[in-house]
Structure formats: structure tokens, C-alpha cells
Design a protein around this motif. Structure first.
Motif, short mmCIF file in Angstrom:
data_model
loop_
_atom_site.label_atom_id
_atom_site.label_comp_id
_atom_site.label_asym_id
_atom_site.label_seq_id
_atom_site.Cartn_x
_atom_site.Cartn_y
_atom_site.Cartn_z
N ALA A 44 0.83 -1.21 0.00
CA ALA A 44 0.00 0.00 0.00
C ALA A 44 0.86 1.25 0.00
O ALA A 44 0.55 2.23 -0.67
CB ALA A 44 -0.92 -0.01 1.20
N THR A 45 1.94 1.20 0.73
CA THR A 45 2.84 2.34 0.79
C THR A 45 3.46 2.61 -0.57
O THR A 45 3.59 3.76 -1.00
CB THR A 45 3.95 2.06 1.82
OG1 THR A 45 3.34 1.88 3.08
CG2 THR A 45 4.92 3.23 1.90
N TYR A 47 2.19 1.83 -3.51
CA TYR A 47 1.13 2.40 -4.34
C TYR A 47 0.90 3.86 -4.00
O TYR A 47 0.86 4.72 -4.85
CB TYR A 47 -0.18 1.63 -4.14
CG TYR A 47 -0.34 0.46 -5.08
CD1 TYR A 47 -0.59 0.66 -6.42
CD2 TYR A 47 -0.25 -0.84 -4.61
CE1 TYR A 47 -0.75 -0.41 -7.27
CE2 TYR A 47 -0.40 -1.91 -5.46
CZ TYR A 47 -0.66 -1.70 -6.80
OH TYR A 47 -0.82 -2.76 -7.63
N ARG A 48 0.75 4.12 -2.71
CA ARG A 48 0.47 5.47 -2.26
C ARG A 48 1.55 6.43 -2.71
O ARG A 48 1.28 7.51 -3.23
CB ARG A 48 0.36 5.50 -0.74
CG ARG A 48 -1.05 5.75 -0.26
CD ARG A 48 -1.15 5.78 1.25
NE ARG A 48 -0.45 4.69 1.92
CZ ARG A 48 -0.98 3.98 2.93
NH1 ARG A 48 -2.19 4.24 3.35
NH2 ARG A 48 -0.29 3.02 3.50
N ASN A 49 2.80 6.01 -2.55
CA ASN A 49 3.89 6.91 -2.88
C ASN A 49 4.07 7.11 -4.37
O ASN A 49 4.38 8.21 -4.82
CB ASN A 49 5.17 6.43 -2.23
CG ASN A 49 5.23 6.88 -0.80
OD1 ASN A 49 5.04 8.05 -0.53
ND2 ASN A 49 5.45 5.96 0.11
N GLU A 51 1.76 7.12 -6.46
CA GLU A 51 0.70 8.05 -6.81
C GLU A 51 1.08 9.48 -6.42
O GLU A 51 1.00 10.41 -7.22
CB GLU A 51 -0.58 7.62 -6.09
CG GLU A 51 -1.85 8.23 -6.64
CD GLU A 51 -2.05 7.94 -8.11
OE1 GLU A 51 -1.93 6.77 -8.50
OE2 GLU A 51 -2.30 8.89 -8.87
N CYS B 192 -11.07 12.17 2.27
CA CYS B 192 -10.45 13.03 1.27
C CYS B 192 -11.03 14.45 1.32
O CYS B 192 -10.35 15.42 1.02
CB CYS B 192 -10.53 12.43 -0.14
SG CYS B 192 -12.15 11.88 -0.62
#
Lengths: 221, 221
Positions: A44-45, A47-49, A51, B192
Motif C-alpha cells: 500500500a505504501t 502504491y500510495r507513494n 501516486e 479526502c
DNA sequence: TTTTTTGCAAAGAATTTGCAGCGCG
DNA sequence: CGCGCTGCAAATTCTTTGCAAAAAA
């Protein structure tokens, strides 16, 4: 930018690894590489980063064919070629100004802000592989009855062979699950092998959802 | 082709509806349209048939930006423009022969079999919409303290407003879930909004995962 | 009949999110 | 020491699949 974006260890590593990758990794591929250096990082990290960094303009998110998104450390405008066989993606330098001449009448009223060009074809490696296989086929040409290994290989994939062998051993028609139990393959991988084998005429389906090897199938083994 | 592809009612409808769609529908959008004529059809059938028909060359599967695949009744080679704002996709006629001149040295050894060109920009409809909004902004320009509706709108999205109003009513800091309970929004949509509101300085987080409206936030309402 | 297709439900792949605690600046 | 960031697990989104029943040929 630095005001709101903290440079954490994981973020740093993501940037660094992306920089080391000379292909255009998917989030997942990058995750696998980074995990070696930082085992506790989570997907997840990554992916998040990816993005966040791409939104910040520090890396580029590629919008190219295929299911997974890919990322690129190069920010400046360039396009891509990808191999339809192995899905490898390479950068390509290519003067887009030629495209700019898209006539007013053709732009359908759009305010065009850019374009993406994506070439596709077969990469050198796959070409070489194909040529080699082609050569082998020619050398020992046959119609499926010969027993040369090189020939067999071109007729049956490893998975297809595995499925076919199970069917050959069984006396009566087998269901998908029976085959799965007898092979190393996932059930989901079986049905496409069966479909391929059916097309080649190596298996039939005497009963709904049951499969049997044909004479041709036995010959092919 | 007809030898192996049966023309079922659902298959026929899929082809017909795709023909009627002048945009490039996603499988899901097509499913919604077809369901009106054949309520018992399943989404899986739509997916399956789009795949089968495109493999048979009767329709075209588009490989363009975006999460979902799109399909096109036009088979002959043409490219696409898409609107980055509303994600609409239009056909574009464009002579690719200009691209063919990709030099040997640039092709990296690939045997190039084709290319896709994807223009992006803002479609006429969105342009008009943007211009109108821009004009409104100019007419009643303000710094966020005025009470004109058009002005407020540009500062707060409807969702942000909804969240902010809930916070304004609460005496002490609210958690994500408290807000969700008091609004029509899903919990997942709240965070968000909160992030956006924080950036604008309209909410603060006095405690971890608790949120409170600020003076600026109250002013903005 | 015989083979392909369907509908359904359930799995699957890729990606995103909520949350509570952690750690950068 | 506050806020953004992380890991984890669970949720979401889009798509595919297995199977038995239904429909075409």
C-alpha cells in the motif's frame, strides 16, 4: 513541494529503486525489489507513494496498454514501444512536433494539450527466440506424428502436455477438478489448456464439463 | 467465423447496442443499456462476448488511458482523443503514415507492427463549462468572505460543504465516523474531503483522527 | 442431439482505503 | 510535538471463471 512532502525512508527507497530500474516497473515489481531492502514495507505504501510522487511531478505514471500501471523515473516527454510478446516496455525518442499538425477540422473542437504515441511490435530478444524456434521447426519438420522433442514442444506447451498426460492415464472422461487434483496446475489454469487442446483436436468433451483424450492427442504425446 | 460463433440473442443485442453507442462504452455501460432490453442478461455475458467478438475481429477493444477497457464498433484503424476532464473518448482520423518514418536507429531493434496515437485535451463541452465558470468568477470576484453563491461554490465542493457543516454544528472534535453518520457520504469519501479542507485551512485536527472546524472554515460557510 | 452459451455466484487481480500508531521536520 | 506517513487488513473496482441449466444448430 518540500513543505508538504516528507522524505521518509520508504519514499527515498522508492525513488532510488525506480531510478535503478531500467525497465518501467509495475507497482508490484517495485515492491518486490524494495522488500529486499526494507522487508516491512507494505505494498500500500508503494502504491500510495507512486501516486503521490507522480502527482508531485517527481516521477511519471505511464498510461500504456496492459492491466497494470507502470512507472518511470524519466519525467521529460518521451514515448514508448512495447513488445506484444513479452510485454517489455522501452523508451523511444520521437519528435512529436510532426503530430502537432493535426488539423483544426480533425480536432473535433478539442483543446488538445498533448498526445501519447505507443508503438508496438516484437522486441529483439523475442525476435531472436522466434527465429530460433522457426529454424528448429524447419530442420525437423513433421506433421505431429514424429517424436522429436523440438517438434513436440512446438505442438504442446508444458502445461498442455501435463493436462494431456493426465487425461491419457484416465480411463473415462475427467472433470476439470480431477485434472487439477492430478497436476501441479491451479484449476483456473486448466480450462484454458483444455480449450487450447480442444482446438488442436487433442481432447474432446464427450459429456458436458468432462474431457477425454483423442487419438490425435495420444499421438501427440 | 459463423461456423463457431453462434448468433445468440444476447450477442446480437451487444453488437446492436455497441453500434448505437456513439461514444466508446465500457463493458459496464453497455451492460446497463442492454439490461433495459434484456433484463436477465448478466454482466459476465457482456464481458465474455466483448472479448470473443473482439477476438473474432468483429469489434475493437481499445487500449486507452483509464481504468476500464472500452469497446468500439469501428474496426478500421483510427485513433482517439479523450477529454481529461470528463473522460469522454472520440474517434480521430489521422494519417499514421507520418509516423512510419520512425528511424531504424530509434526503433531499438523492435520489429514494429503498429502504433497507437492518443491525443488528450479538453472537449468542447468541458471548455464551454470552464469558460462559463471562469466568467462567473470574474464577475463576482472576492476573497472568500463574500456570500455570493457562485463564489462559495468555487471555494467548497458540495461534499466539502456538507462535511464542514457537520463540523460547524458539533461542539467538539468529531471522528471520521461521526461525520459519516451525519451526512449522506460514505466514510471513505469523508477522509479526502477532510484532507482537502485541511489544505484550505478550514478544518484542523486537534487530536489524532478527530477534526474540528476553524474560524476560516466558519467564515467560508 | 450435440455443442456452445448463458446466468449466477464466487474467485481473482490490481488498487485503494480506514485506522491507529509511528516518526520526520 | 503535531501532522503527515506507514503497515496492516479489509474494502473496492473491474474482470474472469466454474458449473449446471438453457439455447442454438
Amino acid at each position: 513541494m518540500k513543505d508538504i512532502l516528507r522524505m521518509t525512508h520508504q519514499r527515498e527507497l522508492i525513488l532510488e529503486e525506480l531510478g535503478n530500474c531500467h525497465n518501467h516497473p509495475t507497482a508490484d515489481a517495485l515492491y518486490e525489489r524494495i522488500k529486499k531492502k526494507l522487508p516491512r514495507i507494505s505494498l500500500a505504501t508503494v502504491y500510495r507513494n507512486l501516486e503521490i510522487l507522480s502527482e508531485a511531478g517527481m516521477i511519471r505514471k505511464l498510461e500504456i496498454s496492459g492491466r497494470q500501471k507502470r512507472f518511470d523515473k524519466e519525467i521529460d516527454q518521451h514515448d514508448h514501444v512495447f513488445c506484444v510478446q513479452c510485454r517489455r516496455v522501452d523508451d523511444i525518442k520521437f519528435d512529436q512536433s510532426r503530430l502537432a499538425s493535426l488539423g483544426e477540422d480533425q480536432s473535433l473542437g478539442y483543446a488538445i494539450s498533448g498526445c501519447r504515441v505507443e508503438f508496438f511490435g516484437i522486441c529483439p530478444k523475442c525476435q531472436a527466440k522466434n527465429e530460433k524456434e522457426e529454424a528448429e521447426k524447419k530442420t525437423d519438420a513433421c506433421k505431429g506424428e514424429c517424436s522429436k522433442k523440438s517438434c513436440k514442444k512446438s505442438l504442446l506447451s508444458e502445461r498442455q502436455r501435463e493436462v494431456l498426460e493426465v487425461l491419457a492415464k484416465s480411463d473415462d472422461a475427467s472433470a476439470n477438478k480431477d485434472i487439477a487434483a492430478a497436476t501441479s496446475l491451479e484449476p483456473k489454469q486448466i480450462s484454458c489448456q483444455l480449450t487450447a487442446l480442444k482446438k488442436k483436436g487433442f481432447v474432446t468433451s464427450p459429456v458436458r464439463c468432462k474431457y477425454e483424450i483423442t487419438k490425435a492427442g495420444k499421438a501427440a504425446l
